[in-house]
Design a protein around this motif. Structure first.
Motif, PDB file in Angstrom:
ATOM      1  N   ASP A 158       0.819  -1.226   0.000  1.00 27.13           N
ATOM      2  CA  ASP A 158       0.000   0.000   0.000  1.00 27.13           C
ATOM      3  C   ASP A 158       0.849   1.270   0.000  1.00 27.13           C
ATOM      4  O   ASP A 158       0.410   2.302  -0.501  1.00 27.13           O
ATOM      5  N   ALA A 159       2.058   1.189   0.537  1.00 32.82           N
ATOM      6  CA  ALA A 159       2.934   2.363   0.586  1.00 32.82           C
ATOM      7  C   ALA A 159       3.666   2.576  -0.736  1.00 32.82           C
ATOM      8  O   ALA A 159       4.250   3.639  -0.948  1.00 32.82           O
ATOM      9  N   GLY A 160       3.655   1.583  -1.613  1.00 36.37           N
ATOM     10  CA  GLY A 160       4.344   1.707  -2.894  1.00 36.37           C
ATOM     11  C   GLY A 160       5.819   1.389  -2.777  1.00 36.37           C
ATOM     12  O   GLY A 160       6.340   1.101  -1.701  1.00 36.37           O
ATOM     13  N   LEU A 161       6.495   1.453  -3.889  1.00 41.89           N
ATOM     14  CA  LEU A 161       7.905   1.091  -3.938  1.00 41.89           C
ATOM     15  C   LEU A 161       8.761   1.959  -3.020  1.00 41.89           C
ATOM     16  O   LEU A 161       9.598   1.471  -2.275  1.00 41.89           O
ATOM     17  N   LEU A 162       8.561   3.280  -3.064  1.00 43.93           N
ATOM     18  CA  LEU A 162       9.425   4.205  -2.322  1.00 43.93           C
ATOM     19  C   LEU A 162       8.789   4.800  -1.080  1.00 43.93           C
ATOM     20  O   LEU A 162       9.390   5.632  -0.419  1.00 43.93           O
ATOM     21  N   GLY A 163       7.573   4.404  -0.759  1.00 44.82           N
ATOM     22  CA  GLY A 163       6.905   4.916   0.430  1.00 44.82           C
ATOM     23  C   GLY A 163       5.905   5.990   0.084  1.00 44.82           C
ATOM     24  O   GLY A 163       5.850   6.489  -1.043  1.00 44.82           O
ATOM     25  N   ASN A 164       5.096   6.335   1.061  1.00 43.04           N
ATOM     26  CA  ASN A 164       4.028   7.304   0.837  1.00 43.04           C
ATOM     27  C   ASN A 164       4.098   8.517   1.762  1.00 43.04           C
ATOM     28  O   ASN A 164       3.137   9.250   1.885  1.00 43.04           O
ATOM     29  N   GLY A 206       8.521   2.307   1.856  1.00 41.17           N
ATOM     30  CA  GLY A 206       8.088   1.465   0.750  1.00 41.17           C
ATOM     31  C   GLY A 206       8.694   0.080   0.823  1.00 41.17           C
ATOM     32  O   GLY A 206       9.334  -0.290   1.800  1.00 41.17           O
ATOM     33  N   TYR A 207       8.516  -0.663  -0.240  1.00 43.93           N
ATOM     34  CA  TYR A 207       8.990  -2.039  -0.249  1.00 43.93           C
ATOM     35  C   TYR A 207      10.293  -2.240  -1.017  1.00 43.93           C
ATOM     36  O   TYR A 207      10.690  -3.371  -1.296  1.00 43.93           O
ATOM     37  N   GLU A 208      11.016  -1.159  -1.301  1.00 43.30           N
ATOM     38  CA  GLU A 208      12.260  -1.305  -2.060  1.00 43.30           C
ATOM     39  C   GLU A 208      13.284  -2.160  -1.325  1.00 43.30           C
ATOM     40  O   GLU A 208      13.977  -2.982  -1.931  1.00 43.30           O
ATOM     41  N   PHE A 209      13.409  -1.995  -0.016  1.00 45.53           N
ATOM     42  CA  PHE A 209      14.356  -2.786   0.774  1.00 45.53           C
ATOM     43  C   PHE A 209      13.937  -4.252   0.782  1.00 45.53           C
ATOM     44  O   PHE A 209      14.758  -5.148   0.595  1.00 45.53           O
ATOM     45  N   ASN A 210      12.641  -4.495   0.968  1.00 43.91           N
ATOM     46  CA  ASN A 210      12.129  -5.861   0.961  1.00 43.91           C
ATOM     47  C   ASN A 210      12.344  -6.525  -0.400  1.00 43.91           C
ATOM     48  O   ASN A 210      12.658  -7.711  -0.475  1.00 43.91           O
TER      49      ASN A 210
END
Length: 133
Positions: free
Chosen positions: A89-95, A100-104
């Motif tokens: 929900d936060a997107g790749l780089l966060g909201n 976001g999920y870039e680290f994951n």
């Protein structure tokens, strides 16, 4: 020594340390808190115990090179679950409120690499003669 063996070794050490550290944080905060956060995301609370154990024990085993491939597969499953439930929900780089999920995604890619290729350089699997660890 080939550069790909050294690269896999470095990935194994880094990813093992990162997962261990995440498990340690869950353990230090208390498994009840981890359970509550899993339940708040709509996941079963008992899953927090499994994830914590995999992160703690798997992190150490990964750094030692013991069972690299199956542990990497477990780490990959954890990362797919984290992205799908906690981060998407936060997107790749966060909201702006959540990361976001870039680290994951990076941890997922490292896990998949080690799952597929293993890492035998300076590993216990190589010492005890386990196949392709």
């Amino acid at each position: 020594m080939h550069s790909h063996e050294l690269g896999a070794f470095l990935l194994r050490i880094v990813i093992g340390f990162i997962f261990f550290a995440h498990g340690w944080v869950k353990w230090q905060r208390g498994l009840e808190a981890a359970t509550d956060s899993f339940v708040a995301m709509g996941l079963p609370g008992w899953l927090a115990y499994i994830v914590t154990i995999i992160e703690l024990a798997g992190g150490w085993a990964m750094m030692l090179g013991l069972g690299t491939r199956p542990i990497a597969a477990a780490f990959a499953v954890i990362m797919v679950g984290a992205i799908a439930t906690a981060k998407v929900d936060a997107g790749l780089l966060g909201n702006g409120r959540e990361t976001g999920y870039e680290f994951n995604l990076a941890l997922l890619a490292m896990s998949v690499y080690l799952w597929l290729n293993g890492s035998r350089l300076w590993s216990l699997d190589a010492v005890i003669g386990r196949p392709r660890g």
